[in-house]
Design a protein around this motif. Structure first.
Motif, mmCIF file in Angstrom:
data_model
loop_
_atom_site.group_PDB
_atom_site.id
_atom_site.type_symbol
_atom_site.label_atom_id
_atom_site.label_comp_id
_atom_site.label_asym_id
_atom_site.label_seq_id
_atom_site.Cartn_x
_atom_site.Cartn_y
_atom_site.Cartn_z
ATOM 1 N N SER A 1 5.714 3.820 -3.006
ATOM 2 C CA SER A 1 5.969 3.880 -1.563
ATOM 3 C C SER A 1 4.993 4.820 -0.834
ATOM 4 O O SER A 1 4.091 5.396 -1.432
ATOM 5 N N ASP A 2 5.199 4.969 0.459
ATOM 6 C CA ASP A 2 4.294 5.742 1.318
ATOM 7 C C ASP A 2 4.645 7.234 1.241
ATOM 8 O O ASP A 2 5.712 7.649 1.672
ATOM 9 N N GLN A 3 3.708 8.017 0.699
ATOM 10 C CA GLN A 3 3.930 9.460 0.561
ATOM 11 C C GLN A 3 3.036 10.266 1.505
ATOM 12 O O GLN A 3 2.927 11.479 1.365
ATOM 13 N N SER B 1 -3.527 8.748 0.095
ATOM 14 C CA SER B 1 -3.772 7.470 0.771
ATOM 15 C C SER B 1 -2.704 6.475 0.338
ATOM 16 O O SER B 1 -2.165 6.555 -0.774
ATOM 17 N N TYR B 2 -2.393 5.540 1.230
ATOM 18 C CA TYR B 2 -1.318 4.583 0.995
ATOM 19 C C TYR B 2 -1.872 3.172 0.994
ATOM 20 O O TYR B 2 -2.608 2.777 1.903
ATOM 21 N N SER C 1 8.022 11.160 -8.907
ATOM 22 C CA SER C 1 7.532 10.815 -10.239
ATOM 23 C C SER C 1 6.643 9.590 -10.148
ATOM 24 O O SER C 1 6.874 8.695 -9.326
ATOM 25 N N GLY C 2 5.607 9.558 -10.982
ATOM 26 C CA GLY C 2 4.705 8.419 -10.994
ATOM 27 C C GLY C 2 3.884 8.400 -12.258
ATOM 28 O O GLY C 2 4.313 8.894 -13.302
ATOM 29 N N GLU D 1 2.081 1.487 -2.687
ATOM 30 C CA GLU D 1 1.830 2.601 -3.597
ATOM 31 C C GLU D 1 0.955 3.637 -2.905
ATOM 32 O O GLU D 1 0.141 3.303 -2.044
ATOM 33 N N SER D 2 1.109 4.881 -3.298
ATOM 34 C CA SER D 2 0.282 5.967 -2.767
ATOM 35 C C SER D 2 -0.571 6.559 -3.881
ATOM 36 O O SER D 2 -0.116 6.713 -5.015
ATOM 37 N N TYR D 3 -1.818 6.878 -3.520
ATOM 38 C CA TYR D 3 -2.738 7.549 -4.438
ATOM 39 C C TYR D 3 -2.885 8.992 -3.973
ATOM 40 O O TYR D 3 -3.253 9.241 -2.820
ATOM 41 N N VAL D 4 -2.592 9.936 -4.862
ATOM 42 C CA VAL D 4 -2.582 11.349 -4.505
ATOM 43 C C VAL D 4 -3.588 12.102 -5.365
ATOM 44 O O VAL D 4 -3.449 12.162 -6.592
#
Length: 248
Positions: A167-169, A202-203, A150-151, A209-212
């Protein structure tokens, strides 16, 4: 001359950019936006993350930050060439660096490389992408047999969105993966169930935080209308704030 700050009418074929003025403008846009760079080495499957920390057109140099994970620093130090990919506002940029030198820039380690003599500019997305303020109560939930994440929304367009997750996804989500159970909570429009495809991950180590990047997969008419309404709402709010700022 094309610019990353000027919207295109739609997806365009890749083109080579050779003009030093245009190359400098594109690199400075990546610098000012703090866009993530993906660094890859020939014959190595692992990819690394960095970002541009300085550009010096007069001396034909640019500097990038240390790589994440740290193992990538060793490859650069050993003199390996590498490729850089970056994305901004639906534009994919890529270029090659034959070598880079480790230096100390403003008290922090960095890598200095020559400005590229050419780069590839590829406008992939024609849809307007609207930034989502963190003050808006948005929600993104991704669920499958193996994950439940969730984000919040970072930005959104008619064709996809970027999710901000804790966190790192990068080992949890992989480009090309399809997630049928994605739920978006959009203020002004409500909750939306939609299938998505992971485009890139990207982390940010500093923020943890991770951007997806997610592409919507064949949304139905009702779902598409909900997305369009929210994008239009963000555009109206952006214009309203711009007009307010013009008064001061």
């Amino acid at each position: 001359m094309s610019s990353l700050l000027v919207p295109e009418t739609g997806p365009q074929p890749p083109r080579e950019v050779r003009s030093p003025v245009e190359i400098n403008a594109l690199l400075k846009t990546l610098l000012q936006s703090r866009d993530q760079l993906i660094v890859s080495f020939p014959e190595r499957s692992q990819k690394f993350q960095s970002f541009i920390v300085a550009v010096d057109p007069a001396n034909h140099q640019l500097w990038i930050d240390e790589l994440v994970p740290k193992e990538g620093d060793r490859y650069i130090t050993e003199g390996e060439s590498f490729r850089i990919d970056a994305w901004h506002e639906g534009v994919h940029l890529r270029w090659h660096c034959s070598a880079a030198q480790r230096v100390i820039l403003e008290g922090a380690p960095a890598y200095c490389a020559a400005l590229p003599g050419q780069l590839i500019y590829h406008q992939k997305r024609g849809a307007f992408r609207a930034m989502v303020q963190r003050t808006l109560e948005t929600g993104v939930t991704l669920e499958s047999d193996k994950i439940q994440l969730s984000g919040h929304l970072f930005d959104i367009s008619a064709t996809g969105c970027k999710a901000l997750l804790a966190s790192d996804q990068t080992r949890t989500l992989h480009p090309g993966a399809v997630i049928e159970a994605c739920q978006l909570y959009l203020p002004e429009t409500g909750t939306l169930d939609i299938a998505v495809e992971v485009r890139h991950v990207s982390y940010d180590e500093n923020r943890d935080e991770s951007y997806v990047g997610l592409r919507f997969r064949q949304p139905g008419p009702q779902a598409q209308r909900q997305v369009d309404r929210f994008v239009n709402y963000l555009q109206r709010e952006a214009r309203r704030l711009e007009k307010r700022d013009d008064l001061f």
